[in-house]
Structure formats: structure tokens, C-alpha cells
Design a protein around this motif. Sequence first.
Motif, short mmCIF file in Angstrom:
data_model
loop_
_atom_site.label_atom_id
_atom_site.label_comp_id
_atom_site.label_asym_id
_atom_site.label_seq_id
_atom_site.Cartn_x
_atom_site.Cartn_y
_atom_site.Cartn_z
N VAL A 302 0.88 -1.31 0.12
CA VAL A 302 -0.16 0.18 0.03
C VAL A 302 0.92 1.25 0.03
O VAL A 302 0.57 2.20 -0.69
N ASP A 303 2.03 1.32 0.79
CA ASP A 303 2.57 2.48 0.75
C ASP A 303 3.59 2.70 -0.29
O ASP A 303 3.46 3.87 -0.85
N GLN A 306 0.76 4.29 -2.78
CA GLN A 306 0.50 5.60 -2.29
C GLN A 306 1.35 6.53 -3.02
O GLN A 306 1.22 7.66 -3.24
#
Length: 331
Positions: A302-303, A306
Motif C-alpha cells: 500500500v505504501d 500511495q
Amino acid sequence: MTSPVRVLVNGRAAPACAGERIPVTEIVEAEVRAFFAERLAEVSEHLDITFNITSNSSPGAVLTGDAVPDRTRWFNPRSIDDLRERRVRLSNDTSLGTGWAPENPFESFVRELVDHFSGESEFTLPRAWCGSDVKLMGYWDGEQADVVLCVPQKSRHVGSRAEYVGNTESVLAECYRLADLRLPGSKARFRLNARDVPEKDELYLTYSGSSIESGDEGVVGRGNRVNGLITPLRPMNLEGANGKNPVYHVGKLYNVAAQRLASRLHEATGGHAEVHLVSTTGQRLDQPWRILVRLSSPDAEVDKVQALVAEALGEFPALTDELVSDGIVLS
């Protein structure tokens, strides 16, 4: 040519800034004529260009007393300080841009095929009869390709019906040659100029190499996706990018940004990536109302996703400068 081709130019432009005239019609006319000289040379000297260019602002400027709302200066700037886009880039509309990656081999092949016959290539350069108004519809199930395409021929370079038929055979032979290179192991079938009835001399034979001479009108319409494909079985929206202002039109900017972001996400995850950027009119371009990302990879971090999204949004407003200078380049 019995009458000229009408070219309607619509939109907004500033005719002056800080008291200095901007030669809008001269700039536009030069660009229109250069475009036709490159794409449809036979009609480039037979154009009737009609300008419907205004300097009106968009609705919403309410006049009360002596105050002049800022938006009335958008296309009538007293100085460069009236150009809002120098301070902040805002969305012109509530809309969305869509992108996905990767393409499958067939999608890449059909775009290459159209470009091969409609532009300057090793096939078209020695064949003056080859027209540029090429269209193609293709179906592929992973193993078999079925393609219907039309390639017009220019009448002054075709001396007989037999010559026309011979030219179509050379186009088909080239289609099969490229299919063997780009789709190895797949079965391919091509149907060319499907409406032809040679024995009745019903042929896709035109003076200009385009259906424009028969009154077909050209508008943004169903095509003009930024990736060069019309893919109704893929995620897509109805925005066309062509003809839209690269300063604030989300129909252009968000489609380019979404496609680039999808490609980067595919490279990072190794799987399918789909991106939708949704704008709200009047809000900052680099702050979409909604960002939707779909990934097929179950291991996507996810990071990192993002971070790639933030990187793509950080490319506003530089994306405008790139589009003004280079046009839409996705590679």
C-alpha cells in the motif's frame, strides 16, 4: 474538388494581453493548414475555415455594482497577473480520467497496424495510392485474431479495377506478414474493405484517401483515447482528449495522468492496474475528488502504491507544459 472542405474552429482564446494583440486567427489558420498539408494533402488547398472563437468566460460571473468578477478576465487579461493558471491550476469540469495497463499483444498489434497503413511507413512511402483514412475493428480470444479493416486508395494513382484489386491483395499480404511477427502461434483472419463489390466497381476509391470528400464530418466522438485504442471491453470513459485545453481540461489531463500511473503501477506490481481520477469543477487539479486504483496483484504494498499516486499528482502543473510542448506521449 467541386467545393472546399469546411473546417469549423470553436473554442475560447484571449485576443490580447496587457494591451498587446495576440494573432489568434492567424495562429489557428496556420496550424489548420499545416495539419491538412501533412494528413490530407489533396484537400489542403481547398479549405473554407470558419472561426467561432470567443473570449467569453464560463458562466457564474454575477455583475453587481462596479465590481468585475475575476472570471471575466480569464480570456481578457489586463496583464499576466490576471492569468489564474499562473497561481493555481483548477479543474474545468467534474469528470474523470481512466487508465489501465498492460496492453495485451493484440491491442498493441492493431494500433501498430493502423499506424502502419495510415502514416509514413516502409509500406506506404513507395505506394502513393495508399490513403490515410484507415479504420480497424478487431476481435481476439487469445488464440485467434479476426480483423475487419478499411484502407482507401487514391484514385489518381490507380489505373484500373485490376490494379485496385492487386493493391488490396498487397495490403492483405502485409497484414498477414505483420501478424506472423506480432502474434506468433495465433491464427489470424483479415477482411479488407468489406463493402467492396469489384465487379460493380463499388470500391473504396477516393481522390483524397479519405471519406471527408463525401461529407463525413470529423468530431472528437467515440475515438481519441490517449492510448490510441477504443477498447469497449476494458475500463474506459467517454472523455476524448483531442482539442481540449491542456491547462485545465480534465478530459485531457486526467486521462494522460491516469494512463501513466496505471503503467507505473503495472511495472511495480507485475499485474493488471486500473486507475480512475475524478475531478470536481473549480478544485485543484493535483487534488482529485476521488482516486480509484484496482490492482490484480495480491502482494501490492500500500505504501508503495500511495507513493506512486503522489508522484503522479505531483506532476501537475508541469504536465501542462509537457503537453503544450510535446503533445501526448505515453511511452
